[in-house]
Motif scaffolding. Structure first.
Motif, short mmCIF file in Angstrom:
data_model
loop_
_atom_site.label_atom_id
_atom_site.label_comp_id
_atom_site.label_asym_id
_atom_site.label_seq_id
_atom_site.Cartn_x
_atom_site.Cartn_y
_atom_site.Cartn_z
N GLU A 29 0.83 -1.21 0.00
CA GLU A 29 0.00 0.00 0.00
C GLU A 29 0.86 1.26 0.00
O GLU A 29 0.54 2.24 -0.66
CB GLU A 29 -0.92 0.01 1.23
N LYS A 30 1.97 1.22 0.72
CA LYS A 30 2.85 2.40 0.82
C LYS A 30 3.57 2.70 -0.49
O LYS A 30 3.92 3.84 -0.75
CB LYS A 30 3.87 2.20 1.94
N ILE A 31 3.79 1.67 -1.31
CA ILE A 31 4.58 1.86 -2.53
C ILE A 31 3.80 1.63 -3.82
O ILE A 31 4.36 1.72 -4.90
CB ILE A 31 5.83 0.96 -2.51
N GLY A 32 2.52 1.32 -3.69
CA GLY A 32 1.69 1.16 -4.89
C GLY A 32 1.82 -0.19 -5.58
O GLY A 32 1.61 -0.29 -6.79
N LEU A 33 2.14 -1.25 -4.82
CA LEU A 33 2.18 -2.60 -5.36
C LEU A 33 1.19 -3.47 -4.62
O LEU A 33 0.83 -3.17 -3.48
CB LEU A 33 3.58 -3.20 -5.22
N THR A 34 0.80 -4.55 -5.22
CA THR A 34 -0.09 -5.50 -4.55
C THR A 34 0.71 -6.36 -3.58
O THR A 34 1.94 -6.47 -3.68
CB THR A 34 -0.78 -6.44 -5.56
N GLN A 35 0.00 -6.99 -2.66
CA GLN A 35 0.64 -7.93 -1.73
C GLN A 35 1.32 -9.04 -2.51
O GLN A 35 2.43 -9.47 -2.18
CB GLN A 35 -0.40 -8.49 -0.75
N ALA A 36 0.68 -9.50 -3.57
CA ALA A 36 1.25 -10.58 -4.38
C ALA A 36 2.57 -10.16 -5.02
O ALA A 36 3.53 -10.95 -5.05
CB ALA A 36 0.25 -11.02 -5.45
N SER A 37 2.65 -8.92 -5.50
CA SER A 37 3.90 -8.44 -6.10
C SER A 37 5.00 -8.34 -5.06
O SER A 37 6.15 -8.71 -5.32
CB SER A 37 3.68 -7.08 -6.77
N GLU A 54 13.46 1.63 -5.60
CA GLU A 54 13.70 2.92 -4.96
C GLU A 54 12.56 3.25 -3.99
O GLU A 54 12.79 3.73 -2.88
CB GLU A 54 13.85 4.03 -5.99
N SER A 55 11.32 2.97 -4.41
CA SER A 55 10.17 3.21 -3.53
C SER A 55 10.22 2.32 -2.30
O SER A 55 9.93 2.77 -1.18
CB SER A 55 8.86 2.95 -4.30
N ILE A 56 10.60 1.07 -2.49
CA ILE A 56 10.72 0.14 -1.37
C ILE A 56 11.80 0.63 -0.41
O ILE A 56 11.58 0.67 0.81
CB ILE A 56 11.03 -1.29 -1.87
N ALA A 57 12.94 1.02 -0.95
CA ALA A 57 14.04 1.52 -0.11
C ALA A 57 13.60 2.74 0.69
O ALA A 57 13.87 2.83 1.89
CB ALA A 57 15.26 1.84 -0.97
N ASP A 58 12.92 3.67 0.03
CA ASP A 58 12.44 4.87 0.74
C ASP A 58 11.49 4.49 1.86
O ASP A 58 11.60 5.00 2.98
CB ASP A 58 11.75 5.83 -0.23
N ALA A 59 10.54 3.60 1.57
CA ALA A 59 9.56 3.21 2.58
C ALA A 59 10.23 2.52 3.77
O ALA A 59 9.80 2.67 4.90
CB ALA A 59 8.50 2.29 1.96
N LEU A 60 11.30 1.78 3.49
CA LEU A 60 11.98 1.02 4.55
C LEU A 60 13.15 1.78 5.17
O LEU A 60 13.92 1.21 5.95
CB LEU A 60 12.46 -0.33 3.98
N ASP A 61 13.28 3.06 4.83
CA ASP A 61 14.33 3.91 5.40
C ASP A 61 15.74 3.38 5.14
O ASP A 61 16.58 3.33 6.04
CB ASP A 61 14.12 4.13 6.91
N THR A 62 15.99 2.96 3.91
CA THR A 62 17.31 2.50 3.51
C THR A 62 17.57 3.01 2.10
O THR A 62 16.81 3.82 1.59
CB THR A 62 17.41 0.96 3.61
N ASP A 63 18.65 2.55 1.49
CA ASP A 63 18.90 2.97 0.11
C ASP A 63 18.92 1.74 -0.79
O ASP A 63 19.08 0.61 -0.33
CB ASP A 63 20.19 3.80 -0.02
N ILE A 64 18.75 1.99 -2.06
CA ILE A 64 18.66 0.89 -3.03
C ILE A 64 19.96 0.08 -3.06
O ILE A 64 19.95 -1.12 -3.26
CB ILE A 64 18.25 1.42 -4.43
N GLY A 65 21.09 0.76 -2.80
CA GLY A 65 22.37 0.05 -2.77
C GLY A 65 22.39 -1.04 -1.72
O GLY A 65 22.89 -2.15 -1.97
#
Length: 75
Positions: A29-37, A54-65
């Motif tokens: 919900e926070k990143i615009g993907l379904t639970q299945a994705s 990048e969206s996942i990293a932002d939501a989880l307070d980390t970086d893509i690296g």
């Protein structure tokens, strides 16, 4: 579109998500993907786009690296 990720990337995403006590649905919900994705990315079945990681990293307070390599940023 460029897709990135691996089983290890998915494991890092899952660990960070669980540390926040979020369900896959809540992260989705926070990143615009379904639970299945989110589930497929965490299991390494599906690779995420650079934008979605990048969206996942932002939501989880980390970086893509960190998601891709497991190494903390030197910044």
């Amino acid at each position: 579109m460029f897709f990135v990720g691996s089983v290890e990337t998915g494991e890092r995403i899952a660990a960070l998500r669980k540390a926040k006590e979020w369900s896959q649905s809540e992260l989705g919900e926070k990143i615009g993907l379904t639970q299945a994705s989110v589930s497929e990315i965490e299991r390494g079945v599906k690779r995420g786009s650079v934008e979605s990681l990048e969206s996942i990293a932002d939501a989880l307070d980390t970086d893509i690296g960190y998601l891709l390599t497991g190494r903390e940023s030197n910044q």
